[in-house]
Enzyme design. Structure first.
Site, short mmCIF file in Angstrom:
data_model
loop_
_atom_site.label_atom_id
_atom_site.label_comp_id
_atom_site.label_asym_id
_atom_site.label_seq_id
_atom_site.Cartn_x
_atom_site.Cartn_y
_atom_site.Cartn_z
N THR A 15 42.06 37.38 -11.60
CA THR A 15 42.44 38.18 -10.43
C THR A 15 43.44 39.27 -10.77
O THR A 15 43.39 40.37 -10.23
CB THR A 15 43.07 37.26 -9.35
OG1 THR A 15 42.09 36.31 -8.97
CG2 THR A 15 43.50 38.04 -8.13
N ASP A 59 35.92 36.56 -14.95
CA ASP A 59 36.47 35.59 -14.00
C ASP A 59 36.56 34.28 -14.81
O ASP A 59 35.63 33.93 -15.53
CB ASP A 59 35.49 35.43 -12.83
CG ASP A 59 36.05 34.54 -11.73
OD1 ASP A 59 36.17 35.03 -10.60
OD2 ASP A 59 36.34 33.36 -12.00
N SER A 60 37.66 33.57 -14.68
CA SER A 60 37.85 32.41 -15.56
C SER A 60 36.90 31.26 -15.26
O SER A 60 36.84 30.30 -16.02
CB SER A 60 39.30 31.94 -15.54
OG SER A 60 39.57 31.20 -14.38
N THR A 277 43.48 8.85 -13.83
CA THR A 277 43.58 8.63 -12.37
C THR A 277 43.22 9.87 -11.56
O THR A 277 43.46 11.00 -11.99
CB THR A 277 45.00 8.15 -11.97
OG1 THR A 277 45.05 8.05 -10.54
CG2 THR A 277 46.09 9.08 -12.44
N GLN A 278 42.65 9.63 -10.40
CA GLN A 278 42.37 10.73 -9.45
C GLN A 278 43.65 11.21 -8.77
O GLN A 278 43.67 12.25 -8.14
CB GLN A 278 41.42 10.25 -8.35
CG GLN A 278 40.03 9.94 -8.83
CD GLN A 278 39.11 9.45 -7.71
OE1 GLN A 278 39.43 9.58 -6.53
NE2 GLN A 278 37.98 8.91 -8.09
N1 ASP Z 1 38.56 33.49 -9.77
C1 ASP Z 1 39.77 33.96 -10.43
C2 ASP Z 1 39.74 33.52 -11.89
O1 ASP Z 1 40.05 32.40 -12.18
C3 ASP Z 1 40.97 33.43 -9.72
C4 ASP Z 1 42.28 33.88 -10.31
O2 ASP Z 1 42.39 34.61 -11.24
O3 ASP Z 1 43.31 33.47 -9.78
O4 ASP Z 1 39.37 34.29 -12.72
#
Ligand code: ASP
Length: 343
Positions: A15, A59-60, A277-278
């Site tokens: 982002t 985008d990650s 663990t969750q």
């Molecule tokens: N969708 C974006 C990403 O992970 C969200 C972010 O950067 O905060 O690339």
């Protein structure tokens, strides 16, 4: 190396560098030609700052072990030239990348600070500017010629965390990350207040990058009502080598005979089952309740207080580099780079 601190900013996407697509209205990655020109305030630091951008930026959600290895390559190639590294990365999978890099960059003696933002740099209310500026300052910080934070970290909204202890817990707040089982390494207010006792000490050995990752693992999150069919198909997936079993509370799971039987069969076939663990914080204590005694008896391994993100990348790393499943099982019980509390 010049006497000024030198920092390399590695831009992968996320982002922080996105713009709004005019047609769809959705945020999409944007390639900075010169990142530093975009944030002129950076020039006010008396540092040598260079940047390296991956093309295309991403985008990650599209991150993967190949990209982790490319980031590690950039750090290795430039290791002698810079005092520290700032990796700009999407927040969605930042905890995975930070964990993976912590295992890949063996003998790391310089700061590698991952950061990003919830609002793009181009937006007036962006959180990216402060996150980036403070990360650069942390990456440059030295005491007696030694980096203050010689480890892989995540910096977000005033807090510096050990990377392999982080978890993204909020999709909208600027404060998006937490480190529920390990204290923050620093807090940035008027001063940057380092928690020196919690930070790794440098070992001054030569950096070694270990790239191999084996992705034949899965995460099986339990829920009341999970069927035998589902468990069976997951445990018998082609090529599967290890399963992170996300259990209830302090490592509990149904003790129905079919469930234990399926796990035992998988373990007998040399598959590794790691109990995580969750819960957001706290640790697995197999044997505390009747519903975890059998897990322990059949050879499920305790992930103690490891996050799922660190468990995924630790397993990929161990399976990618060790042939003997017994050795993998042994290493899983050790903390390699501070990802787990061992006593
Ligand atoms: N969708 C974006 C990403 O992970 C969200 C972010 O950067 O905060 O690339």
């Amino acid at each position: 190396m010049s006497s000024k601190p030198s920092i390399l900013i590695i831009y992968t996407g996320g982002t922080i560098g996105m713009i709004i697509d005019q047609q769809s209205g959705a945020l999409k990655p944007y390639n900075f030609d010169n990142l530093i020109d975009y944030i002129p305030t950076l020039k006010l630091y008396n540092y040598e700052i260079d940047s390296y951008s991956f093309e295309p930026s991403m985008d990650s959600s599209n991150m993967n072990p190949e990209m982790w290895s490319k980031i590690a390559d950039v750090i290795e190639t430039n290791y002698e030239k810079y005092d520290g590294f700032v990796v700009l990365h999407g927040s969605d999978t930042m905890a995975f990348t930070a964990s993976a890099l912590s295992f890949m960059l063996q003998n790391l003696n310089k700061p590698v600070i991952l950061t990003g933002s919830q609002l793009p740099l181009g937006m007036v209310r962006t959180d990216g500017r402060e996150n980036l500026l403070t990360s650069v300052e942390i990456a440059a910080a030295k005491e007696d010629e030694t980096p203050v934070v010689p480890e892989v970290c995540v910096y977000f909204e005033s807090e510096l965390f050990r990377g392999n202890r982080t978890h993204k817990f909020n999709a909208q707040n600027f404060q998006a990350f937490g480190s529920p089982n390990y204290p923050a390494l620093a807090h940035a207010g008027v001063y940057i207040d380092y928690n020196r006792n919690a930070i790794h000490k440098p070992n001054f050995k030569k950096l070694k990058v270990i790239r191999n990752m084996n992705c034949n693992i899965t995460v099986l999150k339990l829920f009341p009502g999970i069927t035998e069919n589902t468990v069976q198909s997951i445990l018998n997936a082609d090529g599967l080598k290890a399963v992170i079993l996300e259990t209830f509370g302090s490592g509990n799971a149904p003790n129905y005979p079919w469930f234990i039987d399926q796990l035992k069969k998988a373990i007998d076939k040399n598959k590794i089952i790691l109990n995580v663990t969750q819960c957001q914080s706290g640790m697995v204590e197999m044997g505390k309740y009747e519903t975890s005694v059998q897990l322990k008896n059949i050879g499920v391994i305790s992930g103690r207080d490891i996050t799922s993100e660190a468990a995924v990348t630790k397993l990929m790393h161990l399976l990618g580099n060790l042939e003997d499943p017994e050795e993998v099982r042994k290493q899983l019980q050790n903390s390699i780079v501070g990802e787990m509390t061992v006593n």
